[in-house]
Scaffold this motif. Structure first.
Motif, PDB file in Angstrom:
ATOM      1  N   LEU A   1       0.882  -1.225  -0.079  1.00 13.65           N
ATOM      2  CA  LEU A   1      -0.109   0.073   0.002  1.00 13.65           C
ATOM      3  C   LEU A   1       0.846   1.124   0.028  1.00 13.65           C
ATOM      4  CD1 LEU A   1      -2.460   1.633   0.118  1.00 13.65           C
ATOM      5  CD2 LEU A   1      -2.472   1.364   2.801  1.00 13.65           C
ATOM      6  N   LEU A   2       1.939   1.212   0.856  1.00 16.15           N
ATOM      7  CA  LEU A   2       2.726   2.289   0.967  1.00 16.15           C
ATOM      8  C   LEU A   2       3.469   2.851  -0.332  1.00 16.15           C
ATOM      9  CD1 LEU A   2       3.849   2.260   4.452  1.00 16.15           C
ATOM     10  CD2 LEU A   2       2.162   3.704   3.862  1.00 16.15           C
ATOM     11  N   GLU A   3       3.841   1.522  -0.988  1.00 19.36           N
ATOM     12  CA  GLU A   3       4.701   1.828  -2.015  1.00 19.36           C
ATOM     13  C   GLU A   3       3.793   2.415  -3.143  1.00 19.36           C
ATOM     14  OE1 GLU A   3       6.485   0.971  -6.064  1.00 19.36           O
ATOM     15  OE2 GLU A   3       4.753  -0.023  -5.226  1.00 19.36           O
ATOM     16  N   GLN A   4       2.619   1.933  -3.364  1.00 19.78           N
ATOM     17  CA  GLN A   4       1.649   2.188  -4.345  1.00 19.78           C
ATOM     18  C   GLN A   4       1.268   3.716  -4.060  1.00 19.78           C
ATOM     19  OE1 GLN A   4       0.326   0.956  -7.493  1.00 19.78           O
ATOM     20  NE2 GLN A   4       2.482  -0.134  -6.773  1.00 19.78           N
ATOM     21  N   LEU A   5       1.078   4.370  -3.006  1.00 20.93           N
ATOM     22  CA  LEU A   5       0.904   5.736  -2.615  1.00 20.93           C
ATOM     23  C   LEU A   5       2.027   6.305  -2.988  1.00 20.93           C
ATOM     24  CD1 LEU A   5      -0.999   5.333   0.688  1.00 20.93           C
ATOM     25  CD2 LEU A   5      -2.065   5.600  -1.421  1.00 20.93           C
ATOM     26  N   TYR A   6       3.216   6.094  -2.717  1.00 18.29           N
ATOM     27  CA  TYR A   6       4.516   6.776  -3.326  1.00 18.29           C
ATOM     28  C   TYR A   6       4.339   6.713  -4.781  1.00 18.29           C
ATOM     29  CZ  TYR A   6       9.091   7.902  -4.218  1.00 18.29           C
ATOM     30  OH  TYR A   6       9.977   8.743  -4.739  1.00 18.29           O
ATOM     31  N   ARG A   7       4.094   5.792  -5.520  1.00 13.30           N
ATOM     32  CA  ARG A   7       4.134   5.403  -6.855  1.00 13.30           C
ATOM     33  C   ARG A   7       3.258   6.468  -7.300  1.00 13.30           C
ATOM     34  NH1 ARG A   7       6.320   2.187 -10.378  1.00 13.30           N
ATOM     35  NH2 ARG A   7       7.069   0.692  -8.839  1.00 13.30           N
ATOM     36  N   ALA A   8       2.033   6.445  -6.865  1.00 14.25           N
ATOM     37  CA  ALA A   8       0.845   7.512  -7.226  1.00 14.25           C
ATOM     38  C   ALA A   8       1.454   8.961  -7.171  1.00 14.25           C
ATOM     39  CB  ALA A   8      -0.456   7.081  -6.424  1.00 14.25           C
ATOM     40  N   LEU A   9       2.152   9.139  -6.049  1.00 13.79           N
ATOM     41  CA  LEU A   9       2.394  10.494  -5.940  1.00 13.79           C
ATOM     42  C   LEU A   9       3.626  10.808  -6.883  1.00 13.79           C
ATOM     43  CD1 LEU A   9       2.254  10.643  -2.017  1.00 13.79           C
ATOM     44  CD2 LEU A   9       0.742  11.994  -3.832  1.00 13.79           C
ATOM     45  N   SER A  10       4.337   9.926  -7.277  1.00 10.94           N
ATOM     46  CA  SER A  10       5.448  10.076  -8.230  1.00 10.94           C
ATOM     47  C   SER A  10       4.848  10.303  -9.681  1.00 10.94           C
ATOM     48  CB  SER A  10       6.484   8.919  -8.167  1.00 10.94           C
ATOM     49  OG  SER A  10       7.364   8.720  -6.924  1.00 10.94           O
ATOM     50  N   ILE A  11       3.743   9.817 -10.031  1.00  8.43           N
ATOM     51  CA  ILE A  11       3.242   9.872 -11.113  1.00  8.43           C
ATOM     52  C   ILE A  11       2.601  11.222 -11.208  1.00  8.43           C
ATOM     53  CG2 ILE A  11       1.147   9.068 -12.529  1.00  8.43           C
ATOM     54  CD1 ILE A  11       1.600   6.281 -11.508  1.00  8.43           C
TER      55      ILE A  11
ATOM     56  N   LEU B   1       7.683  12.133 -11.692  1.00  2.33           N
ATOM     57  CA  LEU B   1       8.992  11.741 -11.379  1.00  2.33           C
ATOM     58  C   LEU B   1       9.297  10.433 -12.143  1.00  2.33           C
ATOM     59  CD1 LEU B   1       9.016  12.484  -7.659  1.00  2.33           C
ATOM     60  CD2 LEU B   1      10.004  13.639  -9.559  1.00  2.33           C
ATOM     61  N   PRO B   2      10.608  10.025 -12.158  1.00  4.17           N
ATOM     62  CA  PRO B   2      10.994   8.793 -13.240  1.00  4.17           C
ATOM     63  C   PRO B   2      10.689   7.590 -12.352  1.00  4.17           C
ATOM     64  CG  PRO B   2      13.023  10.024 -12.426  1.00  4.17           C
ATOM     65  CD  PRO B   2      11.756  10.799 -12.030  1.00  4.17           C
ATOM     66  N   TYR B   3      10.448   7.651 -11.002  1.00  2.00           N
ATOM     67  CA  TYR B   3      10.397   6.353  -9.927  1.00  2.00           C
ATOM     68  C   TYR B   3       9.383   5.672 -10.555  1.00  2.00           C
ATOM     69  CZ  TYR B   3       9.090   3.131  -6.358  1.00  2.00           C
ATOM     70  OH  TYR B   3       8.619   2.105  -5.718  1.00  2.00           O
ATOM     71  N   SER B   4       8.048   6.335 -11.315  1.00  2.00           N
ATOM     72  CA  SER B   4       6.744   5.567 -11.600  1.00  2.00           C
ATOM     73  C   SER B   4       6.956   5.009 -13.023  1.00  2.00           C
ATOM     74  CB  SER B   4       5.691   6.694 -11.734  1.00  2.00           C
ATOM     75  OG  SER B   4       6.094   7.656 -12.581  1.00  2.00           O
ATOM     76  N   ARG B   5       7.863   4.894 -13.534  1.00  2.00           N
ATOM     77  CA  ARG B   5       8.171   4.493 -14.870  1.00  2.00           C
ATOM     78  C   ARG B   5       8.723   2.979 -14.780  1.00  2.00           C
ATOM     79  NH1 ARG B   5      10.070   9.562 -15.917  1.00  2.00           N
ATOM     80  NH2 ARG B   5       8.152  10.971 -16.224  1.00  2.00           N
TER      81      ARG B   5
END
Length: 148
Positions: free
Chosen positions: A130-140, A144-148
């Motif tokens: 859950l926390l990783e997906q929340l971070y990924r969503a905020l990166s999107i 930010l390049p993390y989401s790719r």
């Protein structure tokens, strides 16, 4: 926007706890994050529901994790969070129930029921996912390049 994650019980695996702390720290670069661990009550699902409901604010927008909930891509989660950020001042609270699942009263309190996956995960692993997906969503949202 304020973001909160509420889960039942302590994270038992120390490596998972470290990952949770890492993703929480990353999320906090974007938004204030509050993680609430509700103590596992004796008395089963009803007692657990009472503790969860007591921890929720009356105005919280609540998203419960439930295997029967909506399935979103990371981009769809990002869109949901971004819409909330721009049009809803309520605190956004994600809830992970205990080992027996969520009581109907908690599900009915939710604004959204969301499924991380049709697969079954341990509660500790669900927390980090859950926390990783929340971070990924905020990166999107922030491109930010993390989401790719």
């Amino acid at each position: 926007m304020k973001l909160r994650v509420l889960w039942v019980g302590k994270t038992k695996n120390s490596q998972i706890a470290k990952l949770c702390a890492e993703y929480a720290s990353r999320i906090e670069h974007f938004l204030p994050l509050n993680i609430v661990e509700v103590k596992e009550p004796k008395g089963g699902m009803r007692a657990e529901a009472e503790k969860i409901e007591a921890a929720l604010g009356d105005s919280d927008r609540v998203v419960v994790l439930d295997p029967k909930g909506k399935v979103w891509t990371s981009e769809q989660l990002a869109k949901f969070i971004q819409q909330h950020m721009t049009s809803d001042s309520r605190r956004l609270t994600f809830v992970i129930g205990g080992y027996e699942g969520l009581a109907d009263s908690v599900r009915s309190r939710a604004d959204v029921q969301w499924s991380l996956s049709p697969l079954t995960f341990t509660h500790d692993l669900t927390r980090v996912l859950l926390l990783e997906q929340l971070y990924r969503a905020l990166s999107i949202i922030h491109n930010l390049p993390y989401s790719r």
